[in-house]
Enzyme design. Structure first.
Site, PDB file in Angstrom:
ATOM      1  CB  SER A 162       2.955   7.173   2.734  1.00 15.51           C
ATOM      2  OG  SER A 162       1.683   7.711   3.003  1.00 15.51           O
TER       3      SER A 162
ATOM      4  CG  HIS B  21      -6.358  -2.005   6.049  1.00 11.79           C
ATOM      5  ND1 HIS B  21      -6.784  -0.701   6.151  1.00 11.79           N
ATOM      6  CD2 HIS B  21      -5.195  -1.974   5.359  1.00 11.79           C
ATOM      7  CE1 HIS B  21      -5.907   0.077   5.520  1.00 11.79           C
ATOM      8  NE2 HIS B  21      -4.940  -0.670   5.037  1.00 11.79           N
TER       9      HIS B  21
ATOM     10  CD  GLU C  43      -1.136  -1.125   6.384  1.00 14.63           C
ATOM     11  OE1 GLU C  43      -0.540  -1.207   5.320  1.00 14.63           O
ATOM     12  OE2 GLU C  43      -2.360  -0.913   6.454  1.00 14.63           O
TER      13      GLU C  43
ATOM     14  CD  GLU D 241      -7.918   2.199   4.194  1.00 13.89           C
ATOM     15  OE1 GLU D 241      -8.220   1.296   3.399  1.00 13.89           O
ATOM     16  OE2 GLU D 241      -6.955   2.973   4.022  1.00 13.89           O
TER      17      GLU D 241
ATOM     18  N   GLY E 252      -2.061   6.687   3.349  1.00 17.27           N
ATOM     19  CA  GLY E 252      -2.684   7.575   2.368  1.00 17.27           C
ATOM     20  C   GLY E 252      -2.447   9.047   2.635  1.00 17.27           C
TER      21      GLY E 252
ATOM     22  N   GLY F 204      -0.278   0.587  -0.482  1.00 18.73           N
ATOM     23  CA  GLY F 204      -1.608   0.982  -0.938  1.00 18.73           C
ATOM     24  C   GLY F 204      -1.521   1.717  -2.267  1.00 18.73           C
ATOM     25  N   GLY F 205      -1.607   3.031  -2.213  1.00 17.13           N
ATOM     26  CA  GLY F 205      -1.673   3.865  -3.424  1.00 17.13           C
ATOM     27  C   GLY F 205      -0.632   3.528  -4.486  1.00 17.13           C
TER      28      GLY F 205
ATOM     29  CG  ASN G 196      -4.937  -3.022   0.662  1.00 19.50           C
ATOM     30  OD1 ASN G 196      -5.895  -3.334  -0.056  1.00 19.50           O
ATOM     31  ND2 ASN G 196      -5.089  -2.484   1.864  1.00 19.50           N
ATOM     32  CD1 TRP G 197      -3.464  -3.584  -5.814  1.00 14.90           C
ATOM     33  CD2 TRP G 197      -4.881  -4.375  -7.375  1.00 14.90           C
ATOM     34  NE1 TRP G 197      -2.720  -4.231  -6.770  1.00 14.90           N
ATOM     35  CE2 TRP G 197      -3.560  -4.722  -7.731  1.00 14.90           C
ATOM     36  CE3 TRP G 197      -5.935  -4.772  -8.194  1.00 14.90           C
ATOM     37  CZ2 TRP G 197      -3.271  -5.444  -8.898  1.00 14.90           C
ATOM     38  CZ3 TRP G 197      -5.657  -5.494  -9.351  1.00 14.90           C
ATOM     39  CH2 TRP G 197      -4.335  -5.816  -9.691  1.00 14.90           C
ATOM     40  CE  LYS G 198      -5.300   1.170   1.291  1.00 21.14           C
ATOM     41  NZ  LYS G 198      -4.985   2.318   2.121  1.00 21.14           N
TER      42      LYS G 198
HETATM   43  P1  13P Z   1      -0.860   3.838   1.313  1.00 20.08           P
HETATM   44  O1  13P Z   1       0.369   3.141   0.785  1.00 20.08           O
HETATM   45  O2  13P Z   1      -1.734   4.402   0.236  1.00 20.08           O
HETATM   46  O3  13P Z   1      -0.497   4.841   2.372  1.00 20.08           O
HETATM   47  O4  13P Z   1      -1.744   2.712   2.038  1.00 20.08           O
HETATM   48  C1  13P Z   1      -1.150   1.864   2.935  1.00 20.08           C
HETATM   49  C2  13P Z   1      -2.108   0.782   3.255  1.00 20.08           C
HETATM   50  O5  13P Z   1      -3.137   1.011   3.858  1.00 20.08           O
HETATM   51  C3  13P Z   1      -1.788  -0.580   2.786  1.00 20.08           C
HETATM   52  O6  13P Z   1      -2.638  -1.514   3.345  1.00 20.08           O
END
Ligand code: 13P
Length: 257
Positions: free
Chosen positions: A215, A97, A169, A99, A175, A236-237, A9-11
């Site tokens: 993470s 998600h 999640e 977020e 994050g 994510g990251g 997930n590149w956000k």
């Molecule tokens: P991180 O891997 O950056 O913690 O993010 C997880 C995430 O929200 C994937 O959708």
């Protein structure tokens, strides 16, 4: 046997040229893996979807989007439909998600409408569920998971649910560098599967894939993937860099349960 699924997930990261560069580098790193053994899914921002789709042509990777709107078309400024995502090459869509729940007013009701629309279009929803740290500390983790599952999947039949992917999640692990321990992940995944079994029967529940997200890194993916009810990861990251995402995918593909 549930097929492992690792999604990035590149956000809100990557311009079109940055996205193309990352996909080309991932193709070089991951070409040996067989797409029949593992689903590797990239979820760039909307602006890069088409270019990423063209770039990953004939690779073992697939395309996903980070959100969608449930209506087929109309005067909905700023929104994108399922058909448009399919047209751009998507097979998967992340829905609900944390977020989006936190910053954009996503609710179980809107998640439910989106899941239905995505299934109707023949795409695969990756529906996110998970508790905040406050909810965990108050002992509400299972209650939150059940609420997200039953709300998000309301009126969705067993036949439709066959194509679902669930992403657990925990919000406190997103994050933050804090990962759920393998035991914590397994405990939540087992509860999710048990809840799905009450909704759809144990046979179907045992075929639905549940990803862990929060993470995830090359250093912790193996321990998490070894858990019985963990079928993949939503990253994510660490999905934004070739080395870290490729290492996660390779390590996940090596775990045999
Ligand atoms: P991180 O891997 O950056 O913690 O993010 C997880 C995430 O929200 C994937 O959708």
């Amino acid at each position: 046997m549930r097929k492992t699924i690792i999604a990035g997930n590149w956000k809100m990261y990557k311009t079109i040229s940055e996205a193309i560069e990352l996909v080309n580098a991932l193709k070089r790193e991951l070409f040996k893996l067989d797409g029949d053994d593992i689903d590797i899914v990239l979820c760039p921002p909307f602006t890069a979807l088409s270019n990423v789709f063209e770039t990953l042509a004939e690779s073992n990777m697939q395309l996903g989007a980070q959100d969608v709107f449930w209506e087929e078309e109309g005067a909905f400024t700023g929104e994108v439909s399922c058909r448009m995502l399919k047209d751009a090459g998507c097979k998967f869509v992340i829905i609900g998600h944390s977020e989006r729940r936190q910053y954009f007013g996503e609710t179980n009701e809107s998640v439910n409408k989106k899941v239905k629309a995505v299934l109707k279009e023949g795409l695969v929803p990756i529906m996110c569920v998970g508790e905040t740290i406050g909810e965990r500390e108050r002992g509400l983790t299972f209650e939150v998971l059940e609420n997200h599952l039953k709300g998000g999947l309301k009126d969705i039949s067993a036949q439709e649910a066959e194509n679902l992917v669930i992403a657990y999640e925990p919000v406190w692990a997103i994050g933050t560098g804090k990962t759920a321990t393998p035991d914590q992940a397994q405990e939540a995944h087992k509860y999710i599967r048990r809840t799905l079994a009450t909704m759809y029967g144990s046979e179907l529940a045992s075929s639905i894939r549940i990803q862990y997200g929060g993470s995830v890194k090359a250093e912790n993916i193996s321990g998490i993937m070894q858990q019985e009810d963990v079928d993949g990861a939503l990253v994510g990251g660490a999905s934004l860099k070739t080395e870290s995402f490729a290492a996660i995918v390779k390590k996940a593909s090596e775990v045999i349960k």
